[in-house]
Design a protein around this motif. Structure first.
Motif, PDB file in Angstrom:
ATOM      1  N   ALA A 271       0.852  -1.270  -0.049  1.00 23.03           N
ATOM      2  CA  ALA A 271      -0.028   0.041  -0.119  1.00 23.03           C
ATOM      3  C   ALA A 271       0.699   1.249  -0.044  1.00 23.03           C
ATOM      4  CB  ALA A 271      -1.016  -0.115   1.024  1.00 23.03           C
ATOM      5  N   PRO A 272       1.660   1.526  -1.066  1.00 29.53           N
ATOM      6  CA  PRO A 272       2.547   2.721  -1.228  1.00 29.53           C
ATOM      7  C   PRO A 272       1.433   3.741  -1.118  1.00 29.53           C
ATOM      8  CG  PRO A 272       2.488   1.610  -3.283  1.00 29.53           C
ATOM      9  CD  PRO A 272       1.846   0.473  -2.468  1.00 29.53           C
ATOM     10  N   VAL A 273       2.098   5.192  -1.014  1.00 27.38           N
ATOM     11  CA  VAL A 273       1.424   6.231  -0.845  1.00 27.38           C
ATOM     12  C   VAL A 273       1.806   7.480  -1.941  1.00 27.38           C
ATOM     13  CG1 VAL A 273       1.069   5.897   1.618  1.00 27.38           C
ATOM     14  CG2 VAL A 273       2.737   7.443   1.034  1.00 27.38           C
ATOM     15  N   SER A 274       1.042   8.316  -1.979  1.00 28.37           N
ATOM     16  CA  SER A 274       1.344   9.563  -2.617  1.00 28.37           C
ATOM     17  C   SER A 274       0.928  10.691  -1.972  1.00 28.37           C
ATOM     18  CB  SER A 274       0.649   9.579  -4.019  1.00 28.37           C
ATOM     19  OG  SER A 274       0.813  10.774  -4.738  1.00 28.37           O
ATOM     20  N   GLY A 275       1.687  11.642  -2.021  1.00 28.97           N
ATOM     21  CA  GLY A 275       1.232  12.984  -1.001  1.00 28.97           C
ATOM     22  C   GLY A 275       2.343  13.713  -0.454  1.00 28.97           C
ATOM     23  N   GLY A 276       3.532  12.946  -0.044  1.00 29.43           N
ATOM     24  CA  GLY A 276       4.721  13.394   0.436  1.00 29.43           C
ATOM     25  C   GLY A 276       4.406  13.740   2.098  1.00 29.43           C
ATOM     26  N   VAL A 277       5.462  14.415   2.566  1.00 28.07           N
ATOM     27  CA  VAL A 277       5.616  14.785   4.057  1.00 28.07           C
ATOM     28  C   VAL A 277       4.368  15.400   4.349  1.00 28.07           C
ATOM     29  CG1 VAL A 277       6.764  15.816   5.713  1.00 28.07           C
ATOM     30  CG2 VAL A 277       7.935  14.539   4.160  1.00 28.07           C
ATOM     31  N   VAL A 278       3.918  16.537   3.426  1.00 29.46           N
ATOM     32  CA  VAL A 278       2.775  17.428   3.867  1.00 29.46           C
ATOM     33  C   VAL A 278       1.554  16.675   3.710  1.00 29.46           C
ATOM     34  CG1 VAL A 278       1.272  19.062   3.062  1.00 29.46           C
ATOM     35  CG2 VAL A 278       3.883  19.311   2.702  1.00 29.46           C
ATOM     36  N   GLY A 279       1.455  15.783   3.019  1.00 29.36           N
ATOM     37  CA  GLY A 279       0.198  14.812   3.126  1.00 29.36           C
ATOM     38  C   GLY A 279       0.152  13.774   4.173  1.00 29.36           C
ATOM     39  N   ALA A 280       1.389  13.318   4.894  1.00 26.13           N
ATOM     40  CA  ALA A 280       1.461  12.414   5.830  1.00 26.13           C
ATOM     41  C   ALA A 280       1.109  13.167   6.973  1.00 26.13           C
ATOM     42  CB  ALA A 280       2.969  11.890   5.722  1.00 26.13           C
ATOM     43  N   GLU A 281       1.755  14.526   7.236  1.00 25.64           N
ATOM     44  CA  GLU A 281       1.187  15.093   8.311  1.00 25.64           C
ATOM     45  C   GLU A 281      -0.184  15.559   8.607  1.00 25.64           C
ATOM     46  OE1 GLU A 281       3.798  18.281   7.684  1.00 25.64           O
ATOM     47  OE2 GLU A 281       5.787  17.346   8.703  1.00 25.64           O
ATOM     48  N   ALA A 282      -0.836  16.033   7.242  1.00 29.51           N
ATOM     49  CA  ALA A 282      -2.202  16.437   7.224  1.00 29.51           C
ATOM     50  C   ALA A 282      -3.167  15.343   7.121  1.00 29.51           C
ATOM     51  CB  ALA A 282      -2.316  17.387   6.362  1.00 29.51           C
ATOM     52  N   ALA A 283      -2.678  13.902   6.993  1.00 29.35           N
ATOM     53  CA  ALA A 283      -3.529  12.914   6.736  1.00 29.35           C
ATOM     54  C   ALA A 283      -4.393  12.890   5.537  1.00 29.35           C
ATOM     55  CB  ALA A 283      -4.455  12.508   8.157  1.00 29.35           C
ATOM     56  N   THR A 284      -3.750  13.227   4.418  1.00 29.32           N
ATOM     57  CA  THR A 284      -4.326  13.467   3.193  1.00 29.32           C
ATOM     58  C   THR A 284      -3.673  12.786   2.094  1.00 29.32           C
ATOM     59  OG1 THR A 284      -3.056  15.541   2.516  1.00 29.32           O
ATOM     60  CG2 THR A 284      -5.007  16.080   3.818  1.00 29.32           C
ATOM     61  N   LEU A 285      -2.965  11.681   2.512  1.00 27.69           N
ATOM     62  CA  LEU A 285      -2.452  10.835   1.424  1.00 27.69           C
ATOM     63  C   LEU A 285      -3.596  10.047   0.690  1.00 27.69           C
ATOM     64  CD1 LEU A 285       0.332   9.165   4.092  1.00 27.69           C
ATOM     65  CD2 LEU A 285       0.756  10.886   1.932  1.00 27.69           C
ATOM     66  N   THR A 286      -2.893   9.541  -0.349  1.00 23.41           N
ATOM     67  CA  THR A 286      -3.347   8.528  -1.387  1.00 23.41           C
ATOM     68  C   THR A 286      -2.963   7.248  -1.046  1.00 23.41           C
ATOM     69  OG1 THR A 286      -4.504  10.161  -2.738  1.00 23.41           O
ATOM     70  CG2 THR A 286      -4.282   8.016  -3.672  1.00 23.41           C
ATOM     71  N   PHE A 287      -3.662   6.418  -0.743  1.00 26.30           N
ATOM     72  CA  PHE A 287      -3.105   4.946  -0.664  1.00 26.30           C
ATOM     73  C   PHE A 287      -3.491   3.878  -2.042  1.00 26.30           C
ATOM     74  CE2 PHE A 287      -2.723   6.534   3.633  1.00 26.30           C
ATOM     75  CZ  PHE A 287      -1.919   5.721   4.080  1.00 26.30           C
ATOM     76  N   MET A 288      -2.342   3.530  -2.555  1.00 23.88           N
ATOM     77  CA  MET A 288      -2.634   2.490  -3.666  1.00 23.88           C
ATOM     78  C   MET A 288      -2.423   0.951  -3.164  1.00 23.88           C
ATOM     79  SD  MET A 288      -0.586   5.107  -5.751  1.00 23.88           S
ATOM     80  CE  MET A 288       0.167   5.929  -4.352  1.00 23.88           C
ATOM     81  N   ALA A 289      -3.280   0.381  -3.127  1.00 22.86           N
ATOM     82  CA  ALA A 289      -3.209  -0.979  -2.340  1.00 22.86           C
ATOM     83  C   ALA A 289      -3.214  -2.356  -3.516  1.00 22.86           C
ATOM     84  CB  ALA A 289      -4.434  -1.271  -1.212  1.00 22.86           C
ATOM     85  N   GLY A 290      -2.394  -3.143  -3.070  1.00 29.68           N
ATOM     86  CA  GLY A 290      -2.337  -4.450  -4.039  1.00 29.68           C
ATOM     87  C   GLY A 290      -2.503  -5.713  -2.865  1.00 29.68           C
ATOM     88  N   GLY A 291      -3.561  -6.615  -3.112  1.00 30.31           N
ATOM     89  CA  GLY A 291      -3.585  -7.711  -2.357  1.00 30.31           C
ATOM     90  C   GLY A 291      -4.860  -8.046  -2.315  1.00 30.31           C
ATOM     91  N   GLY A 292      -5.480  -9.110  -1.470  1.00 27.28           N
ATOM     92  CA  GLY A 292      -6.686  -9.541  -1.448  1.00 27.28           C
ATOM     93  C   GLY A 292      -7.679  -8.689  -0.965  1.00 27.28           C
ATOM     94  N   GLU A 293      -8.939  -8.991  -1.420  1.00 26.45           N
ATOM     95  CA  GLU A 293     -10.131  -8.098  -1.002  1.00 26.45           C
ATOM     96  C   GLU A 293     -10.209  -8.033   0.443  1.00 26.45           C
ATOM     97  OE1 GLU A 293     -11.989  -6.186  -2.798  1.00 26.45           O
ATOM     98  OE2 GLU A 293     -11.906  -6.910  -4.708  1.00 26.45           O
ATOM     99  N   ALA A 294     -10.361  -9.055   1.135  1.00 24.43           N
ATOM    100  CA  ALA A 294     -10.350  -9.330   2.430  1.00 24.43           C
ATOM    101  C   ALA A 294      -9.149  -8.377   3.394  1.00 24.43           C
ATOM    102  CB  ALA A 294     -10.246 -10.588   2.991  1.00 24.43           C
TER     103      ALA A 294
END
Length: 298
Positions: free
Chosen positions: A117-140
Motif C-alpha cells: 500500500a504505497p502512498v502519494s502525497g509526500g510529507v505534507v500529506g503524511a502530516e495532514a492525513a491527506t495521503l492517497t494509498f494504492m493497495a495491492g492484495g486480497g479483497e479481505a
C-alpha cells in the motif's frame, strides 16, 4: 474499532502516519533504528518498542514504511516469526513490484497475510492525513486495512492483487516526473520569450496545460504560494525520492519491454539532479538544472 498496530519506520513519512493512527484512537507500538525518530513519535503518543520483533509480537496489524525493497524483505525475515499467526502486514514503502510480490509470498509462507500500500502525497500529506494509498492484495486484506489507511489519508484505492499497489505508484510518479520536467521547460522557455511567471501560470492553469505539477507544486516562485519554490525548494517530495521512483519505473519499463522514451529520459534527468540535490531540494527544483543547461540564471 480500535486496533493495536505495530509501526516500523518512523521517519519523515512514517512518523506522522503513526501519529495520525494514534489520533484516530489506535494503540501504536513503534520502532525505528534512529533514536530521534522514535523520540519524536513518542511525543505524539506512539509507544516505543525495544525492537521491531517486540513491536510486532504485541500487535494485530503491522505497518512498515522503509526506504527500499531490500529493507522490507530483510525486516520481514526478522519479524515474520515474531508475529501472531494470520497477522496482516501492510507495507507502505515504495519498492520494486517484484520485491512487493516476494514480500507477499514470504508473508504467506509464514502463515501471515500481506498488502502492499504505497502512498502519494509526500510529507505534507503524511502530516495532514491527506495521503492517497494504492493497495495491492486480497479483497479481505484490503477491507481490514482500509479503516487504518483512511485514518492516515483521504483516499485509498484497491488496485488489484499482490504488487498492484506498487505498479500504480510507479506509473503515477512517472506521470508526475515527466509532467514536472515539461512544466519546468515551459517556464524556462517563457522566460526566454519575455513572459512573466504569473502570466504563463494564469493561462496554463486554466487551459490544456493544467496539471498537478503546475497548479499545486509550481516550479517557480510566485504563482502558487504554497509550492516549495517559494521556500528555496525546501523539499515536500525530495529530488532523491523522485529519482528513486523513476528508477523503479525505468526498471519496470525495461523488464516489460515497453518503449517509453519520456519515462526513461525523465529517470536519467532526475538521477543526475538527485546526485547534486539529494534530500535537500524538492523535485520541482529541477527547473534550476534546466536553466543551467541553457546558461540562464533566474
Amino acid at each position: 474499532m480500535s486496533r493495536t498496530v505495530a509501526f516500523i519506520g518512523l521517519g519523515h513519512m512514517g512518523g506522522p502516519m503513526a501519529a495520525n493512527l494514534v489520533r484516530a484512537g489506535h494503540r501504536v507500538l513503534g520502532h525505528d533504528l534512529v533514536e530521534s525518530a522514535v523520540g519524536t513519535a513518542a511525543e505524539a503518543g506512539v509507544e516505543p518498542a525495544a525492537s521491531a520483533a517486540a513491536a510486532v509480537a504485541g500487535a494485530g496489524l503491522v505497518v512498515t514504511m522503509l526506504p527500499a525493497g531490500h529493507h522490507v524483505l530483510g525486516l520481514y525475515d526478522e519479524i515474520l516469526a515474531a508475529a501472531r499467526p494470520g497477522t496482516l502486514f501492510v507495507d507502505c514503502s515504495t519498492i520494486d513490484v517484484a520485491d512487493a510480490r516476494t514480500a507477499h509470498e514470504r508473508a504467506a509462507t509464514a502463515g501471515m497475510r500481506a498488502l502492499d500500500a504505497p502512498v502519494s502525497g509526500g510529507v505534507v500529506g503524511a502530516e495532514a492525513a491527506t495521503l492517497t494509498f494504492m493497495a495491492g492484495g486480497g479483497e479481505a486484506e484490503y477491507a481490514e486495512a482500509r479503516p487504518l489507511l483512511e485514518a492516515m489519508g483521504k483516499k485509498a484505492v484497491h488496485c488489484g492483487g499482490a504488487g498492484a499497489g506498487q505498479a500504480a505508484k510507479i506509473c503515477n510518479n512517472m506521470i508526475l516526473g515527466v509532467s514536472m520536467i515539461a512544466v519546468s521547460e515551459a517556464f524556462v522557455l517563457g522566460e526566454r520569450l519575455g513572459l512573466s511567471h504569473q502570466a504563463l501560470y494564469d493561462v496554463a492553469s486554466t487551459a490544456s496545460g493544467q496539471c498537478w505539477a503546475l497548479s499545486v507544486n509550481c516550479p517557480v516562485p510566485g504563482p502558487v504560494p504554497a509550492s516549495p519554490a517559494n521556500r528555496d525548494y525546501r523539499p515536500g517530495f525530495a529530488a532523491s525520492l523522485m529519482a528513486k521512483d523513476l528508477g523503479l519505473a525505468a526498471n519496470a519499463l525495461r523488464e516489460g519491454g515497453v518503449h517509453a522514451e519520456l519515462g526513461l529520459r525523465a529517470a536519467e534527468l532526475y538521477a543526475a539532479y538527485a546526485e547534486r540535490a539529494g534530500d535537500t531540494e524538492d523535485f520541482s527544483g529541477i527547473v534550476r538544472t534546466i536553466r543551467d543547461a541553457n546558461g540562464d540564471r533566474t
